[in-house]
Design an enzyme around this catalytic site. Structure first.
Site, PDB file in Angstrom:
ATOM      1  N   THR A 300       0.060  -0.762   1.487  1.00  0.00           N
ATOM      2  CA  THR A 300      -0.131   0.689   1.603  1.00  0.00           C
ATOM      3  C   THR A 300      -0.153   1.292   0.199  1.00  0.00           C
ATOM      4  OG1 THR A 300       0.877   0.801   3.775  1.00  0.00           O
ATOM      5  CG2 THR A 300       0.839   2.844   2.541  1.00  0.00           C
ATOM      6  N   PHE A 302       0.376   4.542  -2.102  1.00  0.00           N
ATOM      7  CA  PHE A 302       1.065   5.833  -2.144  1.00  0.00           C
ATOM      8  C   PHE A 302       0.667   6.544  -3.426  1.00  0.00           C
ATOM      9  CE2 PHE A 302       4.350   5.155   1.162  1.00  0.00           C
ATOM     10  CZ  PHE A 302       4.243   3.792   1.356  1.00  0.00           C
TER      11      PHE A 302
HETATM   12  O1  LIG Z   1       7.275   5.409   8.172  1.00  0.00           O
HETATM   13  C1  LIG Z   1       7.423   4.953   7.014  1.00  0.00           C
HETATM   14  O2  LIG Z   1       8.311   4.140   6.701  1.00  0.00           O
HETATM   15  C2  LIG Z   1       6.503   5.393   5.973  1.00  0.00           C
HETATM   16  O3  LIG Z   1       6.853   5.473   4.832  1.00  0.00           O
HETATM   17  C3  LIG Z   1       5.055   5.580   6.362  1.00  0.00           C
HETATM   18  C4  LIG Z   1       4.426   4.232   6.487  1.00  0.00           C
HETATM   19  C5  LIG Z   1       4.324   3.639   7.736  1.00  0.00           C
HETATM   20  C6  LIG Z   1       3.744   2.371   7.844  1.00  0.00           C
HETATM   21  C7  LIG Z   1       3.298   1.720   6.706  1.00  0.00           C
HETATM   22  C8  LIG Z   1       3.423   2.317   5.475  1.00  0.00           C
HETATM   23  C9  LIG Z   1       3.979   3.596   5.356  1.00  0.00           C
END
Ligand SMILES: O=C(O)C(=O)Cc1ccccc1
Length: 425
Positions: A300, A302
């Protein structure tokens, strides 16, 4: 090369370069220090001593240059009700299922997420960087904050909107926002938030996401009749859940660690959460299955947001994110893309987002604003710094073809090599 003369505004944006102290985000650290002491509650934030946050005029210059560079658009407004950018509590298996997250306070010293009522302007704080994220401790966003800023105080917030406002009101120094995933693609609502607010992207991190299936101690697979998590996590594990024989209801909640906390708080023996191993540890859950993402290279991305842009540099790889729209002309997208192609600037992302019913206020030279409707917003990330004349020339050209252009940020690229075996979370 088909280059054009930089416009006045671009020349102005160059003027800060020599005179301003170089700012950059701290070096990234692979070993996320995820101890609880990094996290503070809003109460503890207020206890910090004051700090003088002076902003140099040359930095203000850069900001205004960005604004000028962003064509004749100085602000945008949305008339529709803001929804906080939160993921909907939606149906996953075709059935609409709203999970009522009753805020039952656990006997724990974990910080309580900020909520909208906590957002009154705060006094200045100590020297530790405060990073707001959406979710509760153990969320992947918290890990991303720790990767970008290893010694930060990570501040949990109950909505993305609150994380943004925490930065705008100086309660936090940065907000961290997941924007795309290697399996699920872009997180569109978060792109909308970037547009609604005036924060700047100052960094990015790519986080390999390692999902676990968490249950209360002693709970077996056969007891389960639902799996709860963030919608992205549910979709990233869909095939594996089915392979595990878990064709049970899926329910979406705001964040992965919040799902784990919910199970613990409500003592739910028929429910599993998809969340991190750290969430299991924090909420006293057991890991029933480890690494349940459908693709081992699940990453992911960010972005880190701040009130002020950072000074772009050319001594290391930078990325720049822009958003634009046009209301007339033909082949506009082709022309915009060729502005980058002719200068050998690689694009790392292009995304269109319908924007029909949301007017943007476009301000002309005389500062008279008109609300404009655009069919689509286009988000583009390209591999060049705003300090690079190629990027400045490309944007000057893009400006010619578009009616709305905003530079969301120019920031160091996350070059961290990662492999499926890297288990950040
Ligand atoms: O819900 C979380 O922990 C988040 O930070 C959002 C997320 C959810 C799934 C993958 C990456 C980030």
């Amino acid at each position: 090369m088909n280059s054009i003369i930089p416009s006045k505004s671009i020349l102005k944006s160059l003027s800060y370069l020599d005179s301003t102290p170089k700012l950059s985000i701290p070096r990234k650290n692979h070993h996320h220090q995820s101890n609880r002491s990094q996290i503070c509650t809003i109460k503890s934030i207020y206890k910090h001593e004051s700090r003088n946050f002076s902003v140099g005029s040359n930095r203000a210059d850069w900001q205004s240059s960005c604004a000028i560079l962003a064509s004749n658009v100085v602000s945008q407004q949305s008339t529709e009700k803001t929804d906080g950018g939160n993921a909907d509590i939606t149906s996953i298996n075709g059935v609409h299922q709203t999970l009522d997250l009753v805020p039952v306070q656990q006997e724990t010293n974990l910080p309580k997420p900020l909520s909208i009522t906590d957002l009154s302007p705060a006094p200045m704080h100590g020297s530790q960087l405060r990073v707001a994220y959406q979710g509760v401790p153990g969320a992947y966003s918290e890990a991303a904050a720790g990767k970008a800023y290893p010694n930060c105080e990570a501040i949990p917030c109950d909505q993305f909107e609150v994380a943004f406002q925490a930065v705008e009101l100086w309660i936090a120094d940065r907000a961290v926002l997941p924007v795309e995933n290697s399996l699920g693609g872009s997180i569109h609502r978060n792109y909308d938030l970037l547009l609604r607010h005036n924060l700047h992207i100052v960094g990015e991190v790519q986080l390999p996401v390692h999902h676990c299936l968490l249950v209360l101690p002693g709970v077996r697979k056969e007891y389960l009749n639902r799996v709860i998590s963030h919608p992205q996590a549910l979709s990233q594990c869909e095939l594996t859940l089915t392979k595990l024989g878990l064709s049970v209801a899926r329910e979406a909640v705001d964040d992965t660690a919040g799902a784990a906390e919910f199970i613990a708080t409500h003592n739910l023996r028929d429910t599993a959460a998809i969340a991190s191993a750290r969430a299991a540890e924090l909420y006293g859950l057991q890991i029933l299955a480890d690494g349940i993402q459908d693709d081992s290279s699940n990453v992911t991305r960010f972005v880190m947001l701040a009130r002020e842009p950072i000074i772009p540099r050319t001594d290391r790889p930078f990325k720049t994110s822009i958003v634009f729209a046009h209301d007339k002309g033909t082949s506009v997208l082709f022309k915009v893309l060729s502005a980058f192609a002719f200068r050998n600037i690689s694009l790392t992302k292009i995304e269109s987002r319908p924007y029909r019913n949301r007017p943007i206020r476009v301000v002309g030279d005389a500062s008279t604003g008109t609300a404009k409707h655009f069919e689509y917003m286009f988000y583009v990330d390209f591999e060049a710094s705003m300090a690079d004349p190629r990027a400045q020339n490309a944007l000057a050209e893009v400006q010619e073809f578009t009616s709305f252009l905003r530079v969301l940020g120019s920031y160091p690229m996350d070059m961290t090599p990662w492999s499926p075996s890297n288990r950040d979370m």
